[in-house]
Design an enzyme around this catalytic site. Structure first.
Site, mmCIF file in Angstrom:
data_model
loop_
_atom_site.group_PDB
_atom_site.id
_atom_site.type_symbol
_atom_site.label_atom_id
_atom_site.label_comp_id
_atom_site.label_asym_id
_atom_site.label_seq_id
_atom_site.Cartn_x
_atom_site.Cartn_y
_atom_site.Cartn_z
ATOM 1 C CE LYS A 114 -3.809 -2.464 2.159
ATOM 2 N NZ LYS A 114 -4.543 -2.836 3.377
ATOM 3 C CD GLN B 101 -3.327 -4.358 6.628
ATOM 4 O OE1 GLN B 101 -3.266 -3.397 5.877
ATOM 5 N NE2 GLN B 101 -4.004 -5.450 6.304
ATOM 6 C CG ASP C 218 -9.491 0.220 4.951
ATOM 7 O OD1 ASP C 218 -9.221 -0.116 3.775
ATOM 8 O OD2 ASP C 218 -8.723 0.028 5.911
#
Ligand code: NDP
Length: 304
Positions: free
Chosen positions: A52, A96, A119
């Site tokens: 990422k 994460q 997200d």
């Protein structure tokens, strides 16, 4: 003939478009930024976060990798999120998952500013998605829609069957398909006559987390299959059940002792009109959509 939906090529096209948007924003003096929070030393999480951060660099997006220790408390990480919410150069906050068990994951995800929730996991963004006023949609489901649209697969009026109802994949995927005017059925572990329902699908989205679970008898010939599953198998018997006679896979398996397989049995793909392979399908879109969401968040926060 069965068409393979190439996630690598579609993700590359999206990333190129995002890079162009980043350049256009630079002309306005804006540089989108993402903060990635990686707790502890989980190997798989480290690989995901690294790719990422690398994608940010490739596309001209600023990134900040923050690595609290595995012993971090909920209070400490909440304070970190509050500071990221306040930092103007940060447009997207990525936490994460999974987090260590002592951390209250829900409290943490709720603490991320909805405007920076790239997200798309915050209840406010889930609600907006439900209400058809999507701001930041979860990346994997958004990627599924991109694959279908960019491959010219009609969604409107089609029967989409989504197997899996997680907040991250199944539910938001179903909602996005509904907003594209599909007729949507959501299945899960308590669904009766699963095979009979799956066989009605024009578009099948498999997000279960069980290697090769969808067998050829369950698939309607000509259906589009979107295989979200990412299962690493190491067992020889399991490998033979799925890939007997596949020389290429055999080579990978013998060399590495494992291979990646989706939730759909490879033989079921042979019946499909089109399908996403594993690897090289949906998985490739997730990071591309994260980048797209970061730029989107940067624009929304500035009213652009
Ligand atoms: P979850 O474990 O959160 O959800 C799995 C879902 O599958 C649940 O809703 C569960 O039903 C359902 N399910 C489990 N067993 C059965 C069964 N026998 N019959 C019918 N339904 C069943 O998984 P995720 O949604 O997070 O992930 C699903 C898969 O997608 C995994 O392989 C994951 O690795 C992959 N993934 C891939 C991503 C990518 O970028 N390509 C991103 C995220 C996930 P119930 O709710 O009743 O328990």
């Amino acid at each position: 003939m069965t068409k393979i939906l190439d996630g690598v090529a579609i993700a590359a096209a999206i990333k190129q478009e995002v890079a162009e948007e980043v350049r256009a924003l630079a002309a306005l003096g804006v540089r989108p930024g993402m903060a990635a929070v990686l707790v502890g030393n989980v190997a798989a999480s480290e690989i995901y976060v690294r790719s990422k951060v690398q994608s940010c660099a490739e596309l001209g997006i600023y990134s900040d990798l923050i690595k609290p220790p595995a012993t971090v408390t909920t209070e400490e990480i909440l304070a970190l999120v509050a500071s990221l919410n306040a930092r103007d150069e940060i447009d997207g906050i990525l936490i994460q998952l999974p987090l260590p068990t002592q951390v209250d994951t829900k409290a943490l995800l709720d603490a991320v500013s909805p405007a920076k929730d790239v997200d798309g996991f915050h209840p406010v963004n889930a609600g907006r998605l439900m209400a058809g006023r999507t701001a930041l949609a979860p990346c994997t489901p958004a990627g599924i829609i991109e694959i279908l649209k960019r491959s010219g697969i009609p969604i409107s009026g089609q029967h989409a069957v989504v197997v899996g109802r997680s907040d991250i994949v199944g539910k938001p995927a179903a909602m996005l398909l509904l907003h594209q005017n599909a007729t949507v059925t959501i299945c899960h572990s308590k669904t009766r006559d699963l095979g009979a329902i799956i066989r009605q699908a024009d578009i099948l989205v498999a997000a279960i987390g069980r290697a090769g679970f969808i067998t050829p008898e369950m698939v309607r010939p000509g259906a589009t299959i979107i295989d979200v599953g990412m299962n690493r198998i190491t067992d020889r018997g399991e490998f033979d059940r799925l890939f007997a006679g596949d020389a290429k896979r055999e080579a990978t398996f013998s060399k590495r002792g494992s291979t990646l397989v989706g939730d759909v049995h490879p033989k079921a793909f042979e019946l499909a009109g089109a399908y996403t392979p594993v690897p090289g399908g949906v998985g490739k879109l997730t990071i591309a959509m994260l980048m797209a969401n970061t730029v989107r968040a940067a624009k929304m926060r500035r009213g652009l």
